[in-house]
Motif scaffolding. Structure first.
Motif, PDB file in Angstrom:
ATOM      1  N   ASP A   1     -26.409 158.266 -42.013  1.00 51.51           N
ATOM      2  CA  ASP A   1     -26.497 156.971 -41.344  1.00 51.51           C
ATOM      3  C   ASP A   1     -25.200 156.731 -40.595  1.00 51.51           C
ATOM      4  O   ASP A   1     -24.175 156.392 -41.182  1.00 51.51           O
ATOM      5  N   GLY A   2     -25.246 156.896 -39.276  1.00 53.14           N
ATOM      6  CA  GLY A   2     -24.049 156.745 -38.469  1.00 53.14           C
ATOM      7  C   GLY A   2     -23.477 155.357 -38.539  1.00 53.14           C
ATOM      8  O   GLY A   2     -22.262 155.159 -38.520  1.00 53.14           O
ATOM      9  N   VAL A   3     -24.364 154.346 -38.652  1.00 53.07           N
ATOM     10  CA  VAL A   3     -23.884 152.967 -38.706  1.00 53.07           C
ATOM     11  C   VAL A   3     -23.036 152.743 -39.949  1.00 53.07           C
ATOM     12  O   VAL A   3     -22.036 152.021 -39.936  1.00 53.07           O
ATOM     13  N   ALA A   4     -23.438 153.391 -41.060  1.00 52.09           N
ATOM     14  CA  ALA A   4     -22.710 153.203 -42.308  1.00 52.09           C
ATOM     15  C   ALA A   4     -21.280 153.734 -42.210  1.00 52.09           C
ATOM     16  O   ALA A   4     -20.406 153.331 -42.972  1.00 52.09           O
ATOM     17  N   LEU A   5     -21.044 154.671 -41.278  1.00 52.48           N
ATOM     18  CA  LEU A   5     -19.720 155.250 -41.120  1.00 52.48           C
ATOM     19  C   LEU A   5     -18.857 154.479 -40.143  1.00 52.48           C
ATOM     20  O   LEU A   5     -17.684 154.792 -39.964  1.00 52.48           O
ATOM     21  N   MET A   6     -19.425 153.461 -39.504  1.00 52.28           N
ATOM     22  CA  MET A   6     -18.672 152.647 -38.556  1.00 52.28           C
ATOM     23  C   MET A   6     -17.888 151.568 -39.294  1.00 52.28           C
ATOM     24  O   MET A   6     -18.325 151.073 -40.325  1.00 52.28           O
ATOM     25  N   PRO A   7     -16.721 151.208 -38.779  1.00 55.48           N
ATOM     26  CA  PRO A   7     -16.039 150.039 -39.350  1.00 55.48           C
ATOM     27  C   PRO A   7     -16.893 148.800 -39.121  1.00 55.48           C
ATOM     28  O   PRO A   7     -17.635 148.719 -38.140  1.00 55.48           O
ATOM     29  N   ARG A   8     -16.811 147.829 -40.020  1.00 57.83           N
ATOM     30  CA  ARG A   8     -17.622 146.625 -39.917  1.00 57.83           C
ATOM     31  C   ARG A   8     -16.732 145.389 -39.927  1.00 57.83           C
ATOM     32  O   ARG A   8     -15.632 145.406 -40.482  1.00 57.83           O
ATOM     33  N   ILE A   9     -17.232 144.349 -39.340  1.00 57.75           N
ATOM     34  CA  ILE A   9     -16.571 143.058 -39.431  1.00 57.75           C
ATOM     35  C   ILE A   9     -17.619 141.995 -39.715  1.00 57.75           C
ATOM     36  O   ILE A   9     -18.718 142.030 -39.148  1.00 57.75           O
ATOM     37  N   ALA A  10     -17.316 141.111 -40.634  1.00 60.67           N
ATOM     38  CA  ALA A  10     -18.231 140.024 -40.972  1.00 60.67           C
ATOM     39  C   ALA A  10     -17.900 138.814 -40.096  1.00 60.67           C
ATOM     40  O   ALA A  10     -16.758 138.362 -40.062  1.00 60.67           O
ATOM     41  N   PHE A  11     -18.901 138.338 -39.398  1.00 64.28           N
ATOM     42  CA  PHE A  11     -18.764 137.196 -38.499  1.00 64.28           C
ATOM     43  C   PHE A  11     -19.410 135.990 -39.157  1.00 64.28           C
ATOM     44  O   PHE A  11     -20.623 135.904 -39.267  1.00 64.28           O
TER      45      PHE A  11
ATOM     46  N   GLY B   1     -16.529 150.400 -31.212  1.00 64.83           N
ATOM     47  CA  GLY B   1     -17.220 151.196 -32.227  1.00 64.83           C
ATOM     48  C   GLY B   1     -17.273 150.500 -33.571  1.00 64.83           C
ATOM     49  O   GLY B   1     -17.180 151.137 -34.626  1.00 64.83           O
ATOM     50  N   ILE B   2     -17.450 149.167 -33.551  1.00 68.33           N
ATOM     51  CA  ILE B   2     -17.473 148.372 -34.776  1.00 68.33           C
ATOM     52  C   ILE B   2     -18.839 147.723 -34.939  1.00 68.33           C
ATOM     53  O   ILE B   2     -19.431 147.250 -33.973  1.00 68.33           O
ATOM     54  N   SER B   3     -19.331 147.693 -36.158  1.00 67.10           N
ATOM     55  CA  SER B   3     -20.608 147.060 -36.474  1.00 67.10           C
ATOM     56  C   SER B   3     -20.376 145.609 -36.891  1.00 67.10           C
ATOM     57  O   SER B   3     -19.451 145.320 -37.661  1.00 67.10           O
ATOM     58  N   VAL B   4     -21.196 144.702 -36.380  1.00 67.10           N
ATOM     59  CA  VAL B   4     -21.076 143.280 -36.717  1.00 67.10           C
ATOM     60  C   VAL B   4     -22.021 142.928 -37.865  1.00 67.10           C
ATOM     61  O   VAL B   4     -23.214 143.228 -37.819  1.00 67.10           O
ATOM     62  N   GLU B   5     -21.477 142.293 -38.871  1.00 70.01           N
ATOM     63  CA  GLU B   5     -22.271 141.764 -39.980  1.00 70.01           C
ATOM     64  C   GLU B   5     -22.415 140.255 -39.747  1.00 70.01           C
ATOM     65  O   GLU B   5     -21.431 139.507 -39.815  1.00 70.01           O
ATOM     66  N   TRP B   6     -23.604 139.808 -39.437  1.00 67.49           N
ATOM     67  CA  TRP B   6     -23.848 138.409 -39.100  1.00 67.49           C
ATOM     68  C   TRP B   6     -23.961 137.582 -40.368  1.00 67.49           C
ATOM     69  O   TRP B   6     -24.824 137.825 -41.205  1.00 67.49           O
TER      70      TRP B   6
END
Length: 207
Positions: free
Chosen positions: A3-13, A37-42
């Motif tokens: 899961d490529g998304v799981a390997l991306m850094p994330r930020i909680a918004f 290259g960051i995933s947003v956690e809504w």
């Protein structure tokens, strides 16, 4: 399974639909995050319960007239820079409970970003009443989301309790206003003017 998304850094918004400055962040965070290259956690939540613990029954921008006047002028300046329309909703702040419940239901769905932006556009660009369930259902339909199922789910105890729990989680993270951004390492950034700093921190400290 990889899961490529799981390997991306994330930020909680963390955002409240009644929040003016959250409007500015919501309309651009996804684009800025993708570029880094960051995933947003809504993480939609409600500021009202947090404010009430401070003895505030409404927005501090209403309680302090000079602060409110400054905020609206600053919003005009910022919206001009970002190319965003701005209308003062009436009343302010808007009742964001139903919109927050819907966003909570869809927080992990593909339509969450588009729905969030659509609600903010209706509120701060068009001056619409975001507490209107028919308006919110229509937005879901336009986005191809399962409107009937979602509108039923927001009346369940699971969703109501879940959203209240999000408020408690926000408090445990030290969140006191919106927008707020929390990195995977627990670093908290508050305010639209800290969005870029938050994204940089999320990327630099990844891994």
């Amino acid at each position: 399974m990889f899961d490529g998304v799981a390997l991306m850094p994330r930020i909680a918004f963390w955002y409240d639909f009644a929040s003016t400055y959250s409007y500015l962040s919501a309309m651009r965070i996804e684009t800025l995050a993708v570029d880094r290259g960051i995933s947003v956690e809504w993480r939609p939540f409600l500021l009202g319960p947090i404010f009430k613990k401070q003895g505030w029954e409404t927005s501090p921008f209403n309680l302090q007239r000079s602060k409110g006047n400054y905020m609206w002028r600053d919003m005009e300046r910022q919206c001009s820079v970002l190319g965003l329309p701005l209308v003062r909703p009436n009343p302010f702040p808007q009742n964001s409970l139903l919109a927050a419940r819907i966003a909570y239901c869809g927080r992990n769905e593909d339509w969450i970003g588009a729905f969030t932006r659509a609600v903010y556009h209706m509120e701060f660009a068009l001056g619409e009443d975001i507490s209107n369930p028919e308006l919110l259902a229509a937005l879901l339909v336009e986005l191809g989301a399962p409107a009937k199922r979602v509108m039923n789910e927001i009346e369940t105890a699971e969703v109501k309790i879940g959203l209240r729990a999000e408020v408690a989680t926000a408090e445990s993270l030290g969140i006191f206003g919106a927008p707020s951004f929390v990195t995977e390492h627990g670093e908290l950034f508050w305010g639209n003017d800290r969005l870029d700093d938050a994204l940089d921190a999320a990327f630099m400290r990844f891994g």
